[in-house]
Design an enzyme around this catalytic site. Structure first.
Site, PDB file in Angstrom:
ATOM      1  N   CYS A 126       0.839  -1.197   0.000  1.00  0.00           N
ATOM      2  CA  CYS A 126       0.000   0.000   0.000  1.00  0.00           C
ATOM      3  C   CYS A 126       0.877   1.252   0.000  1.00  0.00           C
ATOM      4  O   CYS A 126       1.953   1.260   0.585  1.00  0.00           O
ATOM      5  CB  CYS A 126      -0.912   0.023   1.225  1.00  0.00           C
ATOM      6  SG  CYS A 126      -2.012  -1.407   1.322  1.00  0.00           S
ATOM      7  N   HIS A 274      26.784 -13.858 -16.007  1.00  0.00           N
ATOM      8  CA  HIS A 274      25.329 -13.926 -15.920  1.00  0.00           C
ATOM      9  C   HIS A 274      24.871 -13.726 -14.481  1.00  0.00           C
ATOM     10  O   HIS A 274      25.610 -13.997 -13.526  1.00  0.00           O
ATOM     11  CB  HIS A 274      24.832 -15.284 -16.446  1.00  0.00           C
ATOM     12  CG  HIS A 274      23.360 -15.319 -16.695  1.00  0.00           C
ATOM     13  ND1 HIS A 274      22.445 -15.696 -15.736  1.00  0.00           N
ATOM     14  CD2 HIS A 274      22.637 -15.009 -17.798  1.00  0.00           C
ATOM     15  CE1 HIS A 274      21.221 -15.617 -16.239  1.00  0.00           C
ATOM     16  NE2 HIS A 274      21.310 -15.203 -17.480  1.00  0.00           N
ATOM     17  N   CYS A 354      23.457 -26.612 -20.632  1.00  0.00           N
ATOM     18  CA  CYS A 354      22.216 -25.939 -20.253  1.00  0.00           C
ATOM     19  C   CYS A 354      21.084 -26.844 -20.703  1.00  0.00           C
ATOM     20  O   CYS A 354      21.063 -27.287 -21.858  1.00  0.00           O
ATOM     21  CB  CYS A 354      22.120 -24.575 -20.928  1.00  0.00           C
ATOM     22  SG  CYS A 354      20.480 -23.811 -20.843  1.00  0.00           S
ATOM     23  N   TYR A 383      14.248 -19.014 -28.392  1.00  0.00           N
ATOM     24  CA  TYR A 383      14.777 -18.396 -27.176  1.00  0.00           C
ATOM     25  C   TYR A 383      16.283 -18.235 -27.313  1.00  0.00           C
ATOM     26  O   TYR A 383      16.971 -19.106 -27.835  1.00  0.00           O
ATOM     27  CB  TYR A 383      14.425 -19.300 -25.993  1.00  0.00           C
ATOM     28  CG  TYR A 383      14.521 -18.664 -24.632  1.00  0.00           C
ATOM     29  CD1 TYR A 383      14.490 -17.296 -24.455  1.00  0.00           C
ATOM     30  CD2 TYR A 383      14.624 -19.465 -23.492  1.00  0.00           C
ATOM     31  CE1 TYR A 383      14.563 -16.725 -23.197  1.00  0.00           C
ATOM     32  CE2 TYR A 383      14.684 -18.915 -22.226  1.00  0.00           C
ATOM     33  CZ  TYR A 383      14.668 -17.542 -22.079  1.00  0.00           C
ATOM     34  OH  TYR A 383      14.741 -16.984 -20.825  1.00  0.00           O
ATOM     35  N   ILE A 384      16.791 -17.132 -26.829  1.00  0.00           N
ATOM     36  CA  ILE A 384      18.222 -16.869 -26.965  1.00  0.00           C
ATOM     37  C   ILE A 384      19.057 -17.892 -26.212  1.00  0.00           C
ATOM     38  O   ILE A 384      20.225 -18.121 -26.532  1.00  0.00           O
ATOM     39  CB  ILE A 384      18.565 -15.437 -26.500  1.00  0.00           C
ATOM     40  CG1 ILE A 384      19.976 -15.073 -26.975  1.00  0.00           C
ATOM     41  CG2 ILE A 384      18.403 -15.309 -24.979  1.00  0.00           C
ATOM     42  CD1 ILE A 384      20.263 -13.621 -27.040  1.00  0.00           C
ATOM     43  N   ASN A 385      18.467 -18.558 -25.223  1.00  0.00           N
ATOM     44  CA  ASN A 385      19.184 -19.562 -24.443  1.00  0.00           C
ATOM     45  C   ASN A 385      19.304 -20.873 -25.216  1.00  0.00           C
ATOM     46  O   ASN A 385      18.864 -21.931 -24.764  1.00  0.00           O
ATOM     47  CB  ASN A 385      18.471 -19.807 -23.105  1.00  0.00           C
ATOM     48  CG  ASN A 385      18.545 -18.598 -22.198  1.00  0.00           C
ATOM     49  OD1 ASN A 385      18.987 -17.536 -22.611  1.00  0.00           O
ATOM     50  ND2 ASN A 385      18.118 -18.756 -20.963  1.00  0.00           N
TER      51      ASN A 385
END
Length: 712
Positions: A126, A274, A354, A383-385
């Site tokens: 808030c 990264h 990855c 996707y760039i990955n």
């Protein structure tokens, strides 16, 4: 992307509006259901009469913690009180009169005991400070107290209390912000977060109700708080072993920092890393940035841009702390920019993989693209990955453009705007694909005007038209985000439903939906790592500017390695104010199963210098996460160690080729069509660069898509 609703709450002990009355109001008396609530009201309004609320159903069904679920309709009592309050507000035809009505309700709220104005009773999100307390009476009914240092917020609280005071727990839990949509208060020119007070107070009411019911029934879930870091202008406090392990690296030894700075300066080495890097490495890099400007910690896209800037500034080498596709991208973009002589070095002579990049290299992904090539006109949004090789092979099968988690939605919308009959094939992240589809489905509930604010070339008709032609690969996941699963989401709902919630676009659907719900009330963000960092920065800055004591709580719905950059940004903001009273808590939604605990025997403990760590990221199996919940860290990213970085830097230039396996070399392999992978793989990246700069797909790509039929 979500609608910003002007919402307003409701009343159980209610006031009715005399339709013949003017907007000049008189006194009224409210029954708040408890003797300690009785107070004197100031005569403010004229021509209003008092109404007593309908009695609640004393035969309500037994309520248990398991019964708290989303329901499409509320019970009869609360809707009646809502209807009465809606009628009152609708009778005020001018927004200013509705605002006066809210202020009137604020004047009627009983004073809250000073003992209840505690940090644990603060309502998060808030603009003003709001406190809320509750109890579950022996009659099974809820009672609420609230207070605020803003008259408007106090009026909102008063309305909600009138709706839900003496309501059953079921009635409290079933009320939704959408039920309050007709109570448009018309707060002209004020912050969106002020309007969101309605929702934030309601969420806090429900959180307290859930806990009180569970305590009464002896069914309190065995949820322990997630680990967290609490930041103030004066320092950092770690709560929980995992947070303690992260905090160890926030303030590195000066000797380690200076060693790195000296070698970087001497040999003109730039460093791109990264956000998900190991905390030890990030701690040293963050400190070293103050002494050597050619260090960048960012998401994968910015890494290559930063490398080019470093090369332009005279760096002779660039070290890449990330997974292999990142070093490939850096090498390729440097070559495209004319800096082929700048050496690019990885941090290992082994493959730094990855899970997403691996999924896009699998035969299933090529089969997916084969199907896409048979459905012209088609555009592949990758996707760039992913590896440079994947981008090259894909581009020869289907015209391809690269995307990031922050621009993927706009990329797809722009593609459909330029080519209305297009088929779009996204990959390889399955969760992101499903979440994108869900976003577009939510847009079908918007008006044309609301959709146009997201993309000027789209309307309800075009969004409905594109959905059947939007496809996504269904066999690719990031192991970091895959495991923000059911256990984590349930704990977040129970313990952190009123906190700021951040989530990467790669998280599973359950976590995505939770974050999107928070985003609707400006209490969350869904996007890239940079989007998450920017959101946290914005909210902390707003709190600092208000210059009141505040406790902000952020759930980090992505890899824990981001915490170093987040802490650096937050502490900088807190220290920028001479009298900052803001406290910021960063919560790690990490499953207890996703951490490796070391032996209590100091001889067997993991050590960092002379410090023995009781817990380290990653389970014994080496995956860094568990099927029970969120990941502690990405095991591949942790292959980039500080010792490797220092070793590589000290041995540059590598005259004797000792680190030949560490070099990120230019791709000399060829595609099936006999072209260099380095050239073809860069083209989708350059298409994305054009889109980012010009807000439209390049003519070359559009031509490729529209003339592709029969080219296989």
């Amino acid at each position: 992307m979500a609608l910003a609703l002007s919402l307003a709450p409701t009343s159980s002990s209610l006031i009715s509006l005399n339709p013949n009355a003017s907007p000049n109001f008189r006194t009224t008396h409210l029954n708040f259901g408890s003797q300690r609530r009785i107070h004197n009201t100031t005569p403010l309004f004229r021509s209003f009469k008092c109404l007593k609320s309908s009695s609640k159903d004393v035969n309500a069904s037994p309520f248990s913690i398991s019964a708290i679920a989303s329901s499409s309709q509320t019970t009869e009592v609360v809707p009646k009180t809502l209807q009465r309050l809606v009628k009152e507000f609708k009778s005020c035809t001018e927004p200013i009169d509705r605002l006066k009505w809210v202020l009137h309700y604020g004047s009627l709220i009983p004073p809250m005991p000073e003992s209840s104005r505690t940090e644990s009773n603060r309502v998060m999100g808030c603009t003003a400070r709001v406190w809320l307390d509750a109890e579950l009476g022996s009659d099974g009914k809820m009672r609420f107290w609230a207070e605020s240092d803003s008259d408007v917020s106090k009026g909102m609280c008063s309305c909600l209390i009138q709706v839900l005071d003496e309501a059953s727990p079921e009635e409290v839990m079933e009320l939704k912000t959408e039920d309050l949509a007709e109570l448009n208060v018309g707060l002209l020119g004020v912050e969106r977060s002020r309007v969101n007070t309605w929702h934030n107070v309601l969420v806090s009411m429900q959180k307290k109700t859930r806990r009180l019911v569970a305590e009464r029934e002896g069914k309190v879930p065995s949820f322990e708080p997630f680990p967290s870091l609490v930041l103030t202008a004066d320092g950092v406090e770690a709560k929980g072993s995992f947070a303690e392990a992260q905090a160890k690296y926030l303030f590195p030894e000066e000797s380690r920092v200076q060693e790195l700075v000296n070698v970087l300066k001497e040999k003109k080495i730039g460093v791109v890393a990264h956000f998900y890097m190991d905390p030890e490495v990030q701690g040293v890099l963050t400190a070293a940035q103050k002494h050597w400007p050619h260090i960048s910690i960012s998401d994968s896209l910015v890494m290559a841009d930063s490398a080019v800037s470093m090369a332009k500034a005279g760096c002779q080498f660039v070290t890449v702390l990330g997974v292999d596709f990142m070093s490939e991208n850096v090498r390729a973009i440097l070559d495209q920019a004319g800096f082929g002589e700048v050496g690019v070095y990885r941090m290992s002579d082994e493959t730094i993989g990855c899970s997403l990049a691996d999924a896009a290299s699998a035969p299933a992904y090529l089969n997916y693209l084969e199907a896409a090539s048979l459905s012209p006109p088609s555009l592949h949004v990758v996707y760039i990955n992913t590896s440079l090789e994947t981008k090259a092979f894909a581009h020869e099968l289907v015209p391809t453009i690269t995307c990031t988690s922050s621009n993927v939605v706009q990329t797809i919308l722009q593609a459909f705007a330029q080519m209305p009959e297009l088929n779009v094939w996204y990959g390889p992240d399955s969760y992101m694909g499903a979440n994108i589809v869900k976003l577009f489905q939510q847009m079908t509930l918007m008006t044309d005007e609301e959709i146009a604010k997201i993309h000027t070339k789209h309307s309800l008709k075009t969004i409905k038209s594109l959905l059947p032609r939007l496809h996504y690969f269904q066999e690719g996941t990031c192991i970091v985000h895959h495991l923000f699963g059911h256990e984590v989401v349930e704990r977040l709902k129970y313990m952190y439903c009123d906190a700021f919630l951040t989530a990467h676009l790669e998280v599973p659907g359950e976590m995505f939906s939770l974050a999107m719900e928070a985003k609707k009330r400006d209490m969350g963000v869904v996007g890239s790592t940079q989007n998450i960092l920017d959101f946290i920065k914005q909210k902390v800055q707003e709190a600092v500017d208000r210059n009141v004591d505040d406790h902000l709580q952020f759930v980090l719905g992505t890899e824990s390695g981001m915490v170093t950059s987040i802490v650096a940004v937050i502490r900088s903001l807190l220290r920028s104010s001479a009298n900052s009273k803001v406290k910021v808590e960063v919560v790690f939604p990490v499953s207890s199963e996703s951490m490796t605990k070391t032996s209590s025997d100091s001889s067997n403990s993991n050590k960092v210098g002379d410090v023995a760590l009781p817990v380290v990221p990653g389970v014994a199996g080496g995956e860094g996460c568990s099927i029970h919940g969120g990941c502690a860290s990405c095991p591949y990213m942790k292959m980039n160690s500080l010792s490797s970085l220092l070793k590589v830097c000290h041995n540059l230039p590598d005259v004797e080729n000792i680190f030949g396996g560490f070099i990120a070399e230019r791709f000399k392999k060829q595609t099936p069509q006999g072209k260099l992978i380095a050239d073809v793989g860069c083209e989708p990246i350059l298409h994305m660069r054009h889109f980012q700069a010009n807000k439209e797909l390049p003519e070359k790509l559009v031509h490729q898509v529209l003339s592709w039929e029969g080219k296989r």
